[in-house]
Scaffold this motif. Structure first.
Motif, short mmCIF file in Angstrom:
data_model
loop_
_atom_site.label_atom_id
_atom_site.label_comp_id
_atom_site.label_asym_id
_atom_site.label_seq_id
_atom_site.Cartn_x
_atom_site.Cartn_y
_atom_site.Cartn_z
N ALA A 81 -4.59 4.27 -11.30
CA ALA A 81 -4.37 4.52 -9.87
C ALA A 81 -5.66 4.98 -9.19
CB ALA A 81 -3.27 5.56 -9.69
N ALA A 82 -6.43 5.83 -9.88
CA ALA A 82 -7.69 6.29 -9.30
C ALA A 82 -8.69 5.14 -9.14
CB ALA A 82 -8.29 7.38 -10.18
N ASP A 134 1.58 6.67 -6.85
CA ASP A 134 0.54 7.64 -7.18
C ASP A 134 1.04 9.08 -7.02
OD1 ASP A 134 -1.00 5.44 -7.56
OD2 ASP A 134 -2.13 5.62 -5.68
N SER A 135 1.78 9.32 -5.95
CA SER A 135 2.34 10.66 -5.76
C SER A 135 3.36 11.00 -6.85
CB SER A 135 3.00 10.76 -4.37
OG SER A 135 4.06 9.82 -4.25
N ALA A 141 0.83 -1.22 0.00
CA ALA A 141 0.00 0.00 0.00
C ALA A 141 0.86 1.25 0.00
CB ALA A 141 -0.93 -0.01 1.22
N ARG A 171 -7.92 2.08 -8.51
CA ARG A 171 -7.49 1.30 -7.35
C ARG A 171 -7.91 1.98 -6.05
NH1 ARG A 171 -2.59 0.78 -10.33
NH2 ARG A 171 -1.68 2.41 -9.00
N GLN A 172 -7.77 3.29 -6.01
CA GLN A 172 -8.13 4.01 -4.79
C GLN A 172 -9.62 3.99 -4.53
OE1 GLN A 172 -6.52 7.95 -5.11
NE2 GLN A 172 -4.38 7.28 -4.87
N LEU A 173 -10.42 4.15 -5.60
CA LEU A 173 -11.87 4.17 -5.45
C LEU A 173 -12.49 2.79 -5.49
CD1 LEU A 173 -12.66 7.22 -7.77
CD2 LEU A 173 -12.48 7.20 -5.28
N GLN A 174 -11.64 1.75 -5.63
CA GLN A 174 -12.11 0.37 -5.69
C GLN A 174 -13.12 0.18 -6.81
OE1 GLN A 174 -13.52 -0.73 -1.80
NE2 GLN A 174 -11.47 -0.63 -0.86
N CYS A 188 1.06 4.15 -2.85
CA CYS A 188 0.90 5.58 -2.57
C CYS A 188 2.08 6.38 -3.13
CB CYS A 188 0.78 5.80 -1.07
SG CYS A 188 -0.75 5.14 -0.35
#
Length: 364
Positions: A181-182, A24-25, A17, A184-187, A21
């Motif tokens: 990436a988005a 993504d950054s 995780a 993955r973050q928002l599932q 991150c």
């Protein structure tokens, strides 16, 4: 309390995780860097549609773009080389006023610079020489002309700096990574964004002069928008037929709008770029469909002189010598005629087609 050297059972998940991150950054840091450099590498062509006062027209530009794409396909070069060469060509025409007779040499020179830069960046040996580029492109110039023109282009565009051009391909790859990436973050379910298909559509757009002045970021986002719209429509059909929620489509559209606002893209400008890209892609698809319908057997037409050169039986004779066998007296009979073959000099009995048209079948 954990023993020395032991790790928490969730250590792998937390490590992955944190790595995600960081990635993504890094994507958003690259996005901000591209935004700062975008204006520097943005061409602004003002080419007439028809020939005026000996100026380069949009037709000349499109012809040069397709030559670059043919060279890329012929030598199986990376896509980055083609986009870089096109960017160099458009920026040079933006900055300099050239004559149409110099366009072929400038085209090959831009491809030469792009190949050299790719070999330097990837730290690999260059596989295509200047002589090969000149020979295959049929540009009617010499290797020395291409070398001198390459120096002129590098000097006018200040290519000595270590900063490489940010092309539409870089934007497309970046946006594709940000969308993944988005999701993955928002599932969310990751849309089927095949990079090869997206790059092919982007190549078609950048080779057309109508999309030459569009922002590279807008053009890349428009290509991505088209694929996302197809995914949203597919989700909507599943919801209407099978039931469910439309939250995934809503979140995906909302994220695309936020990405557009972050890049300071005017909605009118994005819509204009999307309309031009759609028109170019539809025209390309229609032309491909017309060629597929009109496909026919390929026929080579040969002249009588070439036909005589290609005939394999011209050097054969109609008479065979007598075969001497062991322990037998030599046969004094006259030479007999050859029964299995006839002379090619006799056109009426020749096994070669008398018509100079030779059919050649294609696999396609």
């Amino acid at each position: 309390m954990l023993r020395a050297g032991a790790r928490h059972p969730d250590a792998d998940e937390s490590a992955s995780a944190s790595t995600a991150c960081d990635d993504d950054s890094q994507l958003y840091a690259t996005l901000n860097e591209y935004l700062l450099l975008e204006n520097k590498f943005q061409p602004k062509l003002c080419l007439p549609d028809d020939l005026e006062n000996g100026e380069v027209t949009t037709r000349d530009r499109d012809g040069a773009a397709h030559v670059l794409r043919c060279l890329k396909v012929w030598y199986d070069l990376p896509c980055d080389v083609l986009f870089n060469a096109l960017n160099l060509f458009d920026r040079f025409l933006t900055k300099m006023k050239v004559r149409p007779c110099h366009v072929p040499c400038i085209t090959v020179s831009c491809m030469n610079i792009a190949i050299e830069q790719h070999a330097h960046d990837s730290r690999t040996e260059r596989k295509v020489s200047v002589e090969e580029l000149v020979s295959i492109s049929q540009s009617a110039c010499t290797a020395g002309d291409v070398t001198r023109m390459s120096r002129v282009i590098a000097d006018k565009l200040s290519l000595a700096a270590a900063v490489r051009a940010v092309t539409a391909l870089h934007w497309l790859q970046l946006f594709r990574g940000i969308v993944a990436a988005a999701c993955r973050q928002l599932q969310l379910v990751l849309p089927a964004l095949q990079e090869s298909e997206l790059v092919n559509q982007l190549e078609i757009c950048v080779c057309d002069a109508r999309c030459a002045n569009a922002r590279a970021s807008e053009l890349a986002l428009v290509i991505l928008y088209r694929k996302l719209d197809e995914q949203v429509q597919e989700w909507t059909r599943k919801v209407s037929s099978e039931g469910g929620s439309t939250e995934q489509a809503y979140y995906l559209n909302e994220f695309a709008a936020q990405l557009q606002a972050h890049c300071n893209m005017c909605p009118e400008s994005v819509w204009s770029a999307r309309r031009r890209a759609t028109r170019v892609l539809q025209r390309y698809d229609a032309r491909g469909a017309a060629c597929a319908c009109a496909r026919q057997r390929l026929v080579w037409r040969l002249s009588e002189r070439t036909l005589k050169v290609l005939r394999p039986t011209d050097r054969l004779t109609s008479l065979l010598p007598t075969i001497e066998e062991q322990h037998h007296v030599q046969d004094q009979s006259p030479p007999r005629n050859r029964s299995g073959s006839e002379s090619s000099e006799n056109e009426e009995t020749s096994d070669w087609p008398r018509s100079p048209v030779l059919p050649v079948y294609c696999d396609n």
